[in-house]
Write a protein that holds these residues in place. Structure first.
Motif, mmCIF file in Angstrom:
data_model
loop_
_atom_site.group_PDB
_atom_site.id
_atom_site.type_symbol
_atom_site.label_atom_id
_atom_site.label_comp_id
_atom_site.label_asym_id
_atom_site.label_seq_id
_atom_site.Cartn_x
_atom_site.Cartn_y
_atom_site.Cartn_z
ATOM 1 N N THR A 1 0.809 -1.225 0.000
ATOM 2 C CA THR A 1 0.000 0.000 0.000
ATOM 3 C C THR A 1 0.838 1.270 0.000
ATOM 4 N N HIS A 2 2.145 1.167 0.312
ATOM 5 C CA HIS A 2 2.996 2.356 0.344
ATOM 6 C C HIS A 2 3.849 2.526 -0.915
ATOM 7 N N ALA A 3 3.909 1.516 -1.763
ATOM 8 C CA ALA A 3 4.692 1.626 -2.990
ATOM 9 C C ALA A 3 3.919 2.407 -4.045
ATOM 10 N N GLY A 4 4.628 2.885 -5.052
ATOM 11 C CA GLY A 4 3.959 3.556 -6.148
ATOM 12 C C GLY A 4 2.969 2.631 -6.831
ATOM 13 N N LEU A 5 3.361 1.357 -6.956
ATOM 14 C CA LEU A 5 2.498 0.333 -7.529
ATOM 15 C C LEU A 5 2.610 -0.920 -6.675
ATOM 16 N N GLY A 6 1.510 -1.297 -6.032
ATOM 17 C CA GLY A 6 1.474 -2.515 -5.241
ATOM 18 C C GLY A 6 0.589 -3.533 -5.943
ATOM 19 N N ILE A 7 1.134 -4.713 -6.195
ATOM 20 C CA ILE A 7 0.402 -5.747 -6.927
ATOM 21 C C ILE A 7 0.171 -6.954 -6.019
ATOM 22 N N GLY A 8 -1.075 -7.385 -5.917
ATOM 23 C CA GLY A 8 -1.392 -8.603 -5.199
ATOM 24 C C GLY A 8 -1.280 -9.786 -6.146
ATOM 25 N N TYR A 9 -0.518 -10.802 -5.749
ATOM 26 C CA TYR A 9 -0.341 -11.989 -6.589
ATOM 27 C C TYR A 9 -1.136 -13.142 -5.981
ATOM 28 N N TYR A 10 -2.249 -13.507 -6.622
ATOM 29 C CA TYR A 10 -3.173 -14.500 -6.066
ATOM 30 C C TYR A 10 -3.329 -14.248 -4.568
ATOM 31 N N PRO A 11 -3.739 -13.029 -4.225
ATOM 32 C CA PRO A 11 -3.666 -12.574 -2.834
ATOM 33 C C PRO A 11 -4.728 -13.196 -1.927
ATOM 34 N N LYS A 12 -4.398 -13.200 -0.619
ATOM 35 C CA LYS A 12 -5.367 -13.593 0.390
ATOM 36 C C LYS A 12 -6.464 -12.517 0.432
ATOM 37 N N PRO A 13 -7.673 -12.863 0.878
ATOM 38 C CA PRO A 13 -8.792 -11.910 0.861
ATOM 39 C C PRO A 13 -8.483 -10.571 1.518
ATOM 40 N N ILE A 14 -7.768 -10.577 2.634
ATOM 41 C CA ILE A 14 -7.461 -9.329 3.339
ATOM 42 C C ILE A 14 -6.588 -8.409 2.493
ATOM 43 N N VAL A 15 -5.811 -9.003 1.597
ATOM 44 C CA VAL A 15 -4.965 -8.218 0.689
ATOM 45 C C VAL A 15 -5.773 -7.753 -0.514
ATOM 46 N N ALA A 16 -6.555 -8.662 -1.079
ATOM 47 C CA ALA A 16 -7.324 -8.352 -2.287
ATOM 48 C C ALA A 16 -8.272 -7.183 -2.073
ATOM 49 N N GLU A 17 -8.840 -7.092 -0.880
ATOM 50 C CA GLU A 17 -9.835 -6.033 -0.646
ATOM 51 C C GLU A 17 -9.211 -4.651 -0.517
ATOM 52 N N GLN A 18 -7.881 -4.580 -0.384
ATOM 53 C CA GLN A 18 -7.219 -3.284 -0.229
ATOM 54 C C GLN A 18 -6.427 -2.849 -1.459
ATOM 55 N N LEU A 19 -6.401 -3.679 -2.490
ATOM 56 C CA LEU A 19 -5.642 -3.355 -3.690
ATOM 57 C C LEU A 19 -6.541 -3.364 -4.916
ATOM 58 N N SER A 20 -6.223 -2.515 -5.878
ATOM 59 C CA SER A 20 -6.986 -2.511 -7.131
ATOM 60 C C SER A 20 -6.293 -3.328 -8.213
ATOM 61 N N ASN A 21 -4.978 -3.472 -8.109
ATOM 62 C CA ASN A 21 -4.223 -4.212 -9.125
ATOM 63 C C ASN A 21 -3.845 -5.592 -8.601
ATOM 64 N N ILE A 22 -4.524 -6.607 -9.136
ATOM 65 C CA ILE A 22 -4.385 -7.971 -8.626
ATOM 66 C C ILE A 22 -4.174 -8.947 -9.775
ATOM 67 N N ILE A 23 -3.192 -9.809 -9.624
ATOM 68 C CA ILE A 23 -2.991 -10.921 -10.556
ATOM 69 C C ILE A 23 -3.707 -12.127 -9.964
ATOM 70 N N GLN A 24 -4.737 -12.598 -10.653
ATOM 71 C CA GLN A 24 -5.462 -13.756 -10.123
ATOM 72 C C GLN A 24 -5.751 -14.822 -11.176
ATOM 73 N N TYR A 25 -5.374 -14.549 -12.441
ATOM 74 C CA TYR A 25 -5.579 -15.543 -13.491
ATOM 75 C C TYR A 25 -4.331 -15.778 -14.330
ATOM 76 N N THR A 26 -3.372 -14.869 -14.250
ATOM 77 C CA THR A 26 -2.218 -14.938 -15.144
ATOM 78 C C THR A 26 -0.922 -15.114 -14.338
ATOM 79 N N SER A 27 0.202 -14.885 -14.981
ATOM 80 C CA SER A 27 1.497 -15.152 -14.361
ATOM 81 C C SER A 27 2.201 -13.861 -13.946
ATOM 82 N N LEU A 28 3.413 -14.002 -13.435
ATOM 83 C CA LEU A 28 4.211 -12.840 -13.049
ATOM 84 C C LEU A 28 4.623 -11.992 -14.249
ATOM 85 N N ARG A 29 4.443 -12.511 -15.459
ATOM 86 C CA ARG A 29 4.662 -11.695 -16.663
ATOM 87 C C ARG A 29 3.772 -10.450 -16.638
ATOM 88 N N SER A 30 2.616 -10.584 -15.982
ATOM 89 C CA SER A 30 1.677 -9.461 -15.926
ATOM 90 C C SER A 30 2.265 -8.250 -15.212
#
Length: 300
Positions: A254-283
């Motif tokens: 939440t403090h970085a310029g861009l924070g990415i959740g990678y298949y995140p736990k629910p508590i993380v997913a609800e606080q981030l808008s940019n989430i990888i949940q179907y693709t790879s780290l290439r995203s």
């Protein structure tokens, strides 16, 4: 407020960004403002607005339109888009599993320790307490099992490409984990991270003695390293990117310029808008505007 436009990036598993997906988002973008980053995998859509609220409105509408499709969708400003600092979590982010759980599985208590790990990553337990509890259960386990566990550890798809590509374009990379240095050093070497930090297991007579050498590296330490590296490298917050999956990653996410959740736990997913949940780290490269033609799989 940025005086440059915002961009939406849509990424699908390779070859699955097809006409059906494009038809669903066509009401929200103009073909003349879209650019393929990787054919049938990733596309950039530059939004005709410099207003964040307008951009978020378009983003939410597009998310709703794509809800039935297994694609990831990201919103970022064009300003400082390619990041100069990458900080990544290790377990369940750069590597596929939780290395401590895997170690426990070698001695038959994997499920017991994995249950504690799950609660900690969901933010249900204090991280340090959960770590101490798990390591205490491994007292007198042979240190030789660390190497055996490592032999079964696998990187997530795109991990090496992410690090190598960012390094090629002069970004600084760090692996910061609540796990253990035995594993972070090996993962850092394999992927090419500039530096790595984690907890240290206390070992006596080639056996784990059931304790962790203090201080314990948790969520505050991850944020500390983000702040330290931005200052050391003379970067702005907007030039940094962090990626992780668990509750102990939230402060750095939440403090970085861009924070990415990678298949995140629910508590993380609800606080981030940019989430990888179907693709790879290439995203994490596509989201910065990198084209697949710019990717490298390993350091030269």
């Amino acid at each position: 407020m940025s005086y440059l436009p915002y961009v939406i990036t849509v990424v699908a598993p390779p070859s699955l960004l097809n006409q059906k997906v494009l038809d669903l988002i066509e009401p929200y973008y103009s073909l003349q403002d879209a650019q393929w980053l990787s054919q049938q995998e990733a596309i950039d859509i530059e939004l005709p607005t410099t207003d964040l609220n307008d951009a978020k409105s378009i983003f939410k509408k597009m998310q709703t339109a794509l809800r039935s499709q297994k694609v990831d969708i990201f919103l970022t400003p064009m300003l400082s888009r390619k990041k100069k600092l990458l900080i990544a979590d290790m377990d369940s982010t750069i590597v596929q599993s939780e290395t401590l759980d895997d170690l426990a599985a070698e001695v038959g208590i994997g499920e017991q320790i994995a249950a504690i790990t799950k609660r900690a990553m969901n933010g249900e337990l204090i991280f340090a307490d959960a770590l101490n509890e798990r390591i205490a259960l491994l007292k007198n386990v042979s240190a030789d099992l660390l190497e055996k566990t490592w032999q079964h550890t696998k990187l997530n798809d795109g991990a090496q490409t992410l690090v190598a590509t960012m390094r090629k374009h002069h970004a600084y990379t760090a692996l910061i984990s609540g796990g253990f240095t035995f594993f972070t050093q090996k993962v850092a070497d394999k992927c090419g991270f500039h530096e790595n930090h984690a907890n240290q297991l206390s070992i006596q007579d080639n056996k784990l003695d059931g304790t962790v050498i203090l201080p314990i590296l948790g969520k505050e330490a991850k944020l500390f390293h983000l702040n330290r590296l931005t200052q050391t490298l003379n970067l702005t917050k907007n030039e940094s990117m962090t990626i992780g999956d668990g509750a102990n990653d939230l402060p750095m996410l939440t403090h970085a310029g861009l924070g990415i959740g990678y298949y995140p736990k629910p508590i993380v997913a609800e606080q981030l808008s940019n989430i990888i949940q179907y693709t790879s780290l290439r995203s994490a490269l596509f989201i910065q505007g990198y084209k697949e033609s710019e990717f490298v799989d390993e350091l030269g």
